[in-house]
Design an enzyme around this catalytic site. Structure first.
Site, PDB file in Angstrom:
ATOM      1  CG  HIS A 309      37.871  28.015  25.154  1.00  0.00           C
ATOM      2  ND1 HIS A 309      36.579  28.392  24.856  1.00  0.00           N
ATOM      3  CD2 HIS A 309      38.666  28.770  24.348  1.00  0.00           C
ATOM      4  CE1 HIS A 309      36.591  29.328  23.923  1.00  0.00           C
ATOM      5  NE2 HIS A 309      37.846  29.580  23.594  1.00  0.00           N
ATOM      6  CD  GLU A 384      38.309  23.756  24.768  1.00  0.00           C
ATOM      7  OE1 GLU A 384      38.012  23.816  25.983  1.00  0.00           O
ATOM      8  OE2 GLU A 384      37.639  24.295  23.869  1.00  0.00           O
TER       9      GLU A 384
END
Length: 418
Positions: A309, A384
């Site tokens: 992500h 992330e």
């Protein structure tokens, strides 16, 4: 522009039409005069206020969670700026305006038209690409490396036109080899995650003489899903750059879409259909989730799962839906530690790591917890990528290269240590 003759007038009109196409062909001018703020969250009450404002549709919080002692990024429509400003002032929340026009940030996140035009036959790994160009690239990878790579369609998105495509990379594959699954783009606005998956595929297929890659291909069958949410991804190019969910209409409301990373069975909880993290009517209600669950259920010897992500620079592991410690917490933590240390050695970027629930917040119905708890995948992670708030989801193309380079080193380090 002064038009001096009919011929010049026609030439100038053509030029303006071309300029308009170049500037606006990527989507509507949706975020004109939206503002982006950074708000200092000092107390739990501050966090609760922002959560209430988001639930009321007045703000869109970009940051992961609302931890105290940090700045939170959020965007606000022009009509809500005055109201939100008054409420923050009333509760003594300090903020600064990061951008007075979100649309200008959106425009800068799109690649130059020349890099995505049909005349440009090369595929630049360090720019963003429309979905059809990604499909072409994946097909070309399989054609060039059909000895180790195959392309499999595991289904389509809700709209029925955009395929979910997995590149399966297997070298001299005995059935005893372990399997690793990597997916990107489950949240459609997180373009740099998609770029990472494409770069990862390129590295594994083009650099098979690299000792680290040789070891990975010897140990694992690697399955990569570069665009998990194809309908949403297409929509970010044609209509709304910051679209997060899939594109299924929600009955009884004017709101569209389900957060596919809240639609899994582990910890699933119903939420309001207009929320950015709406979880769907029930677990696996979404076609994309069903396709993914069915596919991974066919894979033997699942050992690692990585869902990629952006943004925040984090390497997270189970659990997300509860505060409990995973049975192999020490092992999960150690791999995250060595992976983030390796990342820092590339371009000096620091990634935090830890249990997702304790590091960020409770997140229910995630793919990470599903793979870990339901399918017994020993090493399951949420990663992330960059950045930490300067650009958020709108990371410019100039930062793709360092981002995917460091993430690749982190990923290969993890794979060699799980």
């Amino acid at each position: 522009i002064a038009f001096r003759s009919s011929r010049n007038k026609m030439s100038n009109l053509c030029f303006l039409a071309l300029l308009s196409f170049i500037c606006c062909s990527y989507g509507d001018d949706f975020y004109h005069n939206y503002q982006v703020w950074k708000v200092d969250v000092k107390t739990k009450q501050d966090s609760n206020l922002l959560q209430d404002l988001q639930a009321g549709g007045l703000i869109d919080v970009w940051s992961h969670g609302m931890p105290t002692g940090e700045s939170v990024m959020l965007s606000i429509s022009p009509q809500d700026v005055t109201n939100v400003s008054k409420q923050l002032f009333r509760h003594n929340l300090a903020y600064k305006v990061h951008s007075y026009n979100l649309q200008s940030m959106v425009d800068l996140s799109y690649p130059p038209e020349s890099k995505t035009s049909k005349q440009n036959t090369s595929f630049d790994l360090f720019t963003y690409h429309r979905f059809d160009k990604i499909v072409e690239y994946l097909n070309s990878v399989v054609q060039r490396h059909n000895d180790i790579a195959t392309l499999k369609e595991i289904g389509k998105g809700y709209e029925g036109t955009n395929p979910m495509l997995v590149i399966e990379i297997k070298k001299n594959s005995p059935n005893t080899k372990r399997t690793v699954v990597i997916d990107c783009g489950i949240h459609s606005r997180e373009w740099v995650a998609v770029s990472f998956c494409l770069y990862f595929i390129h590295q594994l297929t083009n650099n098979q003489t690299d000792p680290r890659i040789q070891e990975i291909l010897l140990k694992y069958n690697v399955m990569v899903l570069p665009v998990y949410n194809p309908d949403g991804y297409v929509y970010t190019w044609t209509k709304s750059r910051l679209w997060r969910k899939n594109r299924r209409p929600n009955k009884g409301t004017s709101c569209v879409g389900v957060d596919l990373n809240r639609n899994f069975v582990i910890g699933h909880r119903k939420s309001y259909p207009c929320q950015e993290d709406y979880s769907g009517l029930e677990p696996e209600s979404e076609l994309e989730t069903h396709n993914f669950v069915k596919y991974v259920g066919t894979l033997a010897n699942l050992h690692g799962y990585f869902t990629v992500h952006s943004y925040a620079q984090l390497w997270l592991y189970p659990y997300a839906y509860k505060s409990a410690t995973a049975p192999n917490d020490a092992l999960l933590n150690n791999v995250a530690k060595v992976a983030t240390e390796a990342i820092k050695q590339v371009h000096g970027q620091k990634y935090r790591f830890g249990n997702l629930y304790r590091t960020l917040y409770a997140a229910r119905g995630t793919s990470m917890d599903f793979m870990f708890e339901k399918l017994n995948t020993s090493f399951s992670y949420t990663i992330e990528l960059r950045d930490r708030g300067n650009y958020g989801f709108l990371l410019p193309t100039s930062l793709i290269k360092p981002t995917v380079e460091e993430a690749f080193v982190g990923m290969t380090t993890a794979l060699l240590n799980i």
